[in-house]
Motif scaffolding. Structure first.
Motif, PDB file in Angstrom:
ATOM      1  N   ARG A 242     -32.421 -56.228  -9.299  1.00  0.00           N
ATOM      2  CA  ARG A 242     -31.138 -56.862  -9.003  1.00  0.00           C
ATOM      3  C   ARG A 242     -30.669 -57.721 -10.182  1.00  0.00           C
ATOM      4  NH1 ARG A 242     -30.588 -60.725  -3.828  1.00  0.00           N
ATOM      5  NH2 ARG A 242     -32.290 -61.701  -4.966  1.00  0.00           N
ATOM      6  N   GLY A 243     -31.607 -58.411 -10.827  1.00  0.00           N
ATOM      7  CA  GLY A 243     -31.269 -59.215 -12.000  1.00  0.00           C
ATOM      8  C   GLY A 243     -30.718 -58.362 -13.128  1.00  0.00           C
TER       9      GLY A 243
ATOM     10  N   LEU B  10     -21.615 -51.626  -8.675  1.00  0.00           N
ATOM     11  CA  LEU B  10     -22.800 -52.409  -9.021  1.00  0.00           C
ATOM     12  C   LEU B  10     -23.019 -53.550  -8.038  1.00  0.00           C
ATOM     13  CD1 LEU B  10     -22.419 -52.424 -12.910  1.00  0.00           C
ATOM     14  CD2 LEU B  10     -24.103 -51.146 -11.557  1.00  0.00           C
ATOM     15  N   ASN B  11     -21.950 -54.196  -7.598  1.00  0.00           N
ATOM     16  CA  ASN B  11     -22.082 -55.259  -6.585  1.00  0.00           C
ATOM     17  C   ASN B  11     -22.609 -54.694  -5.273  1.00  0.00           C
ATOM     18  OD1 ASN B  11     -21.383 -57.728  -7.869  1.00  0.00           O
ATOM     19  ND2 ASN B  11     -19.257 -57.036  -7.959  1.00  0.00           N
ATOM     20  N   ALA B  12     -22.181 -53.486  -4.929  1.00  0.00           N
ATOM     21  CA  ALA B  12     -22.686 -52.845  -3.708  1.00  0.00           C
ATOM     22  C   ALA B  12     -24.189 -52.591  -3.831  1.00  0.00           C
ATOM     23  CB  ALA B  12     -21.943 -51.535  -3.444  1.00  0.00           C
TER      24      ALA B  12
ATOM     25  N   ILE C 127     -29.781 -54.119  -2.398  1.00  0.00           N
ATOM     26  CA  ILE C 127     -31.082 -54.677  -2.789  1.00  0.00           C
ATOM     27  C   ILE C 127     -31.351 -55.968  -2.025  1.00  0.00           C
ATOM     28  CG2 ILE C 127     -32.361 -55.730  -4.701  1.00  0.00           C
ATOM     29  CD1 ILE C 127     -31.001 -53.630  -6.541  1.00  0.00           C
ATOM     30  N   ALA C 128     -30.328 -56.811  -1.847  1.00  0.00           N
ATOM     31  CA  ALA C 128     -30.498 -58.056  -1.084  1.00  0.00           C
ATOM     32  C   ALA C 128     -30.921 -57.747   0.350  1.00  0.00           C
ATOM     33  CB  ALA C 128     -29.207 -58.871  -1.111  1.00  0.00           C
ATOM     34  N   ASP C 129     -30.333 -56.702   0.936  1.00  0.00           N
ATOM     35  CA  ASP C 129     -30.722 -56.302   2.291  1.00  0.00           C
ATOM     36  C   ASP C 129     -32.182 -55.836   2.330  1.00  0.00           C
ATOM     37  OD1 ASP C 129     -28.170 -56.886   3.190  1.00  0.00           O
ATOM     38  OD2 ASP C 129     -27.497 -54.779   3.198  1.00  0.00           O
TER      39      ASP C 129
ATOM     40  N   LYS D   3     -35.262 -57.447   4.425  1.00  0.00           N
ATOM     41  CA  LYS D   3     -36.099 -56.608   5.298  1.00  0.00           C
ATOM     42  C   LYS D   3     -37.576 -56.778   4.947  1.00  0.00           C
ATOM     43  CE  LYS D   3     -36.772 -51.824   6.715  1.00  0.00           C
ATOM     44  NZ  LYS D   3     -36.434 -50.428   6.486  1.00  0.00           N
ATOM     45  N   ALA D   4     -37.890 -56.808   3.659  1.00  0.00           N
ATOM     46  CA  ALA D   4     -39.280 -56.963   3.224  1.00  0.00           C
ATOM     47  C   ALA D   4     -39.819 -58.346   3.603  1.00  0.00           C
ATOM     48  CB  ALA D   4     -39.379 -56.735   1.716  1.00  0.00           C
TER      49      ALA D   4
END
Length: 193
Positions: A126-127, A149-151, A156-158, A162-163
């Protein structure tokens, strides 16, 4: 987790008639219209329904859990433990020759470590995407690449969330093993030569 037998005040081998009689007796005093507590009456009714349903009762008797009376975290932890129990049941080694409880704890610890490593990889990825976003010049009419890219960052945030929730569930399963130990057979002394 509430104990439906204690809530209704019946023995574990109570039949349907005994359960109904105990429910009627307690429901009179516990009903909100009679000045009883709504939460207590709800637990009483849930216990009654569980014990009258033969399938739910068997699951509760076998596991100590009921999906409708159990906190979601406990239920998810129970499902993780169930898979681990299946693993050691199928292990061909002799009982007493290995410690299945310790093995379950190791497997849970390994899952937590692997999931944390996965989170670190996702955060690194994500970085990198964010650095690309900062360097891409935007088109004046629309920012198609920026939106894409924002999507990806949102996805990745989701996955990270979840993790993190998976780690909490694994930790819950680990806490369910607290207080358990396993007795290994003592090794026989080797004969003197």
């Amino acid at each position: 987790m509430i104990d439906p037998y204690k809530t209704l005040g019946v023995d574990r081998d109570a039949d349907g008639a005994s359960i109904k009689a105990a429910y009627r007796s307690r429901a009179k005093a516990a009903h909100p219209d009679a000045g009883g507590d709504v939460d207590a009456f709800s637990k009483l009714t849930a216990s009654y329904e569980l014990l009258l349903d033969p399938v739910r009762r068997k699951v509760y008797d076998d596991t100590g859990f009921d999906p409708q009376l159990t906190d979601t975290k406990d239920l998810e932890g129970l499902l993780i433990l169930d898979a681990l129990v299946n693993d050691f049941i199928l292990d061909e080694r002799e009982p007493g020759s290995f410690d299945p409880v310790a093995a379950m704890r190791r497997r849970l610890t390994d899952k937590i470590v692997n999931t944390r490593i996965h989170i670190l990889e996702l955060e690194r990825h994500r970085g990198r995407i964010r650095h690309h976003i900062d360097r891409i010049g935007k088109r004046p009419e629309s920012d198609v690449l920026g939106r894409m890219l924002n999507a990806r960052c949102d996805t990745i945030a989701d996955a990270i969330t979840k993790a993190e929730n998976e780690i909490k569930t694994i930790e819950q399963a680990y806490s369910m093993l607290e207080g358990y130990s396993y007795e290994l057979e003592a090794e026989l002394p080797k004969a003197a030569e």
